[in-house]
Design an enzyme around this catalytic site. Structure first.
Site, PDB file in Angstrom:
ATOM      1  N   MET A  46       0.853  -1.195   0.000  1.00  0.00           N
ATOM      2  CA  MET A  46       0.000   0.000   0.000  1.00  0.00           C
ATOM      3  C   MET A  46       0.887   1.243   0.000  1.00  0.00           C
ATOM      4  O   MET A  46       0.444   2.328   0.389  1.00  0.00           O
ATOM      5  CB  MET A  46      -0.938  -0.017   1.213  1.00  0.00           C
ATOM      6  CG  MET A  46      -1.884  -1.220   1.170  1.00  0.00           C
ATOM      7  SD  MET A  46      -3.432  -0.974   2.059  1.00  0.00           S
ATOM      8  CE  MET A  46      -2.847  -0.724   3.718  1.00  0.00           C
ATOM      9  N   HIS A  53       9.521  -3.644   3.413  1.00  0.00           N
ATOM     10  CA  HIS A  53       9.161  -3.830   2.003  1.00  0.00           C
ATOM     11  C   HIS A  53      10.415  -4.099   1.165  1.00  0.00           C
ATOM     12  O   HIS A  53      10.391  -4.909   0.241  1.00  0.00           O
ATOM     13  CB  HIS A  53       8.461  -2.585   1.452  1.00  0.00           C
ATOM     14  CG  HIS A  53       7.152  -2.288   2.106  1.00  0.00           C
ATOM     15  ND1 HIS A  53       6.970  -1.224   2.954  1.00  0.00           N
ATOM     16  CD2 HIS A  53       5.950  -2.920   2.027  1.00  0.00           C
ATOM     17  CE1 HIS A  53       5.717  -1.205   3.370  1.00  0.00           C
ATOM     18  NE2 HIS A  53       5.083  -2.221   2.824  1.00  0.00           N
ATOM     19  N   ASP A 167       2.412  -9.415   8.958  1.00  0.00           N
ATOM     20  CA  ASP A 167       0.951  -9.557   8.871  1.00  0.00           C
ATOM     21  C   ASP A 167       0.648 -11.049   8.769  1.00  0.00           C
ATOM     22  O   ASP A 167       0.281 -11.558   7.708  1.00  0.00           O
ATOM     23  CB  ASP A 167       0.416  -8.790   7.661  1.00  0.00           C
ATOM     24  CG  ASP A 167       0.683  -7.301   7.785  1.00  0.00           C
ATOM     25  OD1 ASP A 167       0.277  -6.700   8.791  1.00  0.00           O
ATOM     26  OD2 ASP A 167       1.329  -6.737   6.888  1.00  0.00           O
ATOM     27  N   SER A 203       4.345   0.654   8.250  1.00  0.00           N
ATOM     28  CA  SER A 203       4.081   1.983   7.681  1.00  0.00           C
ATOM     29  C   SER A 203       3.391   2.866   8.712  1.00  0.00           C
ATOM     30  O   SER A 203       3.480   4.093   8.659  1.00  0.00           O
ATOM     31  CB  SER A 203       3.190   1.865   6.446  1.00  0.00           C
ATOM     32  OG  SER A 203       3.825   1.048   5.489  1.00  0.00           O
TER      33      SER A 203
END
Ligand code: PAF
Length: 295
Positions: A46, A53, A167, A203
Site C-alpha cells: 500500500m 518492504h 501480517d 508503515s
C-alpha cells in the site's frame, strides 16, 4: 547500486531509470507483463515503503527473473473509522525505492482502475479465520484484503507472490485462499524486519510520537518474554500477558496458536501474536515460538 537494465519495450520507463517502469492502468500493465520472459514475482504493497518492504523486494528479486510491485491503498480493507484518509501516500519515494531494488514494473492504479464498477458486489469470504484476531476488531478487513489480493494476482499473473510475516494472519489467509481456490501461484513468507530495539517495521510507525514509539516496544518485549518462556516449557501466553505492562499501550489480543492459527500445541512450532493500540495507532506483531513440553 542499480539493477542492470532490462528490456521491457511495451511499458513506459520510470523517469531516467531504464530498468523500472511505472504504470497506472491495466491497459499498460498487460503488455508489459506479457513481455516478461521467465519467472515473475509480485510484491503487493500500500506504499509508504520501508525496510520491511525492501526485504520483500530483495527476496523477490533473488527468486524470480522479473519483479512487479503494486502500490494501492485499498479502500475495501479500511473500516469507516480507520485511517484510510490519513494513510501515507508517498508514490514518488516509493517508486524510487522500487527502482533501487531492481523492480521491473510498478503498478500503481487508482481506485477507479481497481474498482471500475464501484464497490465490488462479489468479494472473497475469508471464512471463520477471517473473523478472529484482526478480523474481530476490524470487521470486513480480510474480505477487503483477500479480494484485492486475488484481483492483483489475476492482473499480474505471477509465479511467486511475497508477503511479510509481520501480517501473519494475512499471510495465512492468502496461503489458504490460493489453496482453496486453486490460484496458480506460490506464496512466499518473508520474516519481519525489526528496528535494533525490537520494534517491528510498519508503515503506521510514522504516526507514533516519541513517547508512543517508546510505548510500542511493549509489544515486541511481551512477545520476546513469551517466546522464551514457552521454549522453557512455561506458559508462554501467560508470561507474555504479564510482560505486557504499559499504561500507554492498550492490549487488544495476545494469543499463542499453532502455525496455522489454530489451538496452541502442547509441544513444537507455534506462533505468538499481539495487537494493541498505542495512542490512536493500532499495531500488530508476532513471533515464531518453539513450545517445549512442560513435563
Ligand atoms: O499488506 C498490505 O500492505 C496489504 O494488506 C496488501 C496485501 C497490499 C493488500 O492491500
Amino acid at each position: 547500486m542499480k539493477h542492470p537494465t532490462k528490456t521491457l519495450r511495451s511499458a513506459p520507463r520510470f523517469r531516467g531509470d531504464p530498468a523500472t517502469a511505472l504504470v497506472h492502468t491495466r491497459a499498460e500493465l498487460t503488455p508489459a507483463r506479457a513481455a516478461m520472459p521467465g519467472s515473475v514475482a509480485v510484491v503487493m504493497t500500500m506504499g509508504a515503503l520501508h525496510e520491511g518492504h525492501r526485504e520483500l523486494l530483495r527476496a523477490a528479486r533473488e527468486q524470480a527473473d522479473h519483479v512487479i510491485a503494486t502500490i494501492f491503498v485499498n479502500p475495501l480493507q479500511f473500516g469507516p473509522n480507520e485511517d484510510f484518509d490519513r494513510y501515507p501516500r508517498t508514490l514518488d519515494a516509493d517508486v524510487a525505492v522500487c527502482a533501487e531494488a531492481g523492480v521491473d514494473l510498478v503498478f500503481a492504479p487508482d481506485r477507479d482502475e481497481m474498482y471500475p464498477s464501484g464497490e465490488p458486489m462479489v468479494r472473497v469470504n475469508p471464512g471463520e479465520l477471517g473473523e478472529r484476531l484482526e478480523g474481530a476488531s476490524r470487521p470486513g478487513f480480510f474480505h477487503g484484503v483477500l479480494t484485492v489480493v486475488l484481483k492483483l494476482l489475476q492482473v499480474t499473473r505471477p509465479d511467486l507472490a511475497f508477503f511479510g510475516e509481520k501480517d501473519y494472519q494475512q499471510l495465512t489467509l492468502v496461503r489458504r485462499m490460493v489453496r482453496d481456490l486453486d490460484v496458480p501461484v506460490r506464496i512466499v513468507g518473508v520474516p519481519t524486519v525489526r528496528e535494533p530495539d525490537g520494534l517491528a517495521l510498519s508503515s503506521r510507525n510514522r504516526y507514533l510520537t516519541p513517547a508512543e514509539r517508546a510505548a510500542a516496544l511493549t509489544l515486541s518485549g511481551a512477545l520476546r518474554a513469551g517466546a522464551e518462556a514457552a521454549a522453557q516449557g512455561r506458559d508462554g501466553e501467560a508470561v507474555a500477558r504479564a510482560a505486557f505492562d504499559s499504561d500507554a499501550a492498550k492490549l487488544d489480543y495476545l494469543v499463542l496458536t499453532d502455525p496455522d492459527l489454530g489451538p496452541p500445541p502442547a509441544e513444537g512450532p507455534a506462533r505468538l501474536l499481539v495487537a494493541a493500540w498505542v495512542g490512536s495507532t493500532r499495531l500488530i506483531d508476532n513471533v515464531a515460538v518453539e513450545v517445549a513440553s512442560s513435563t
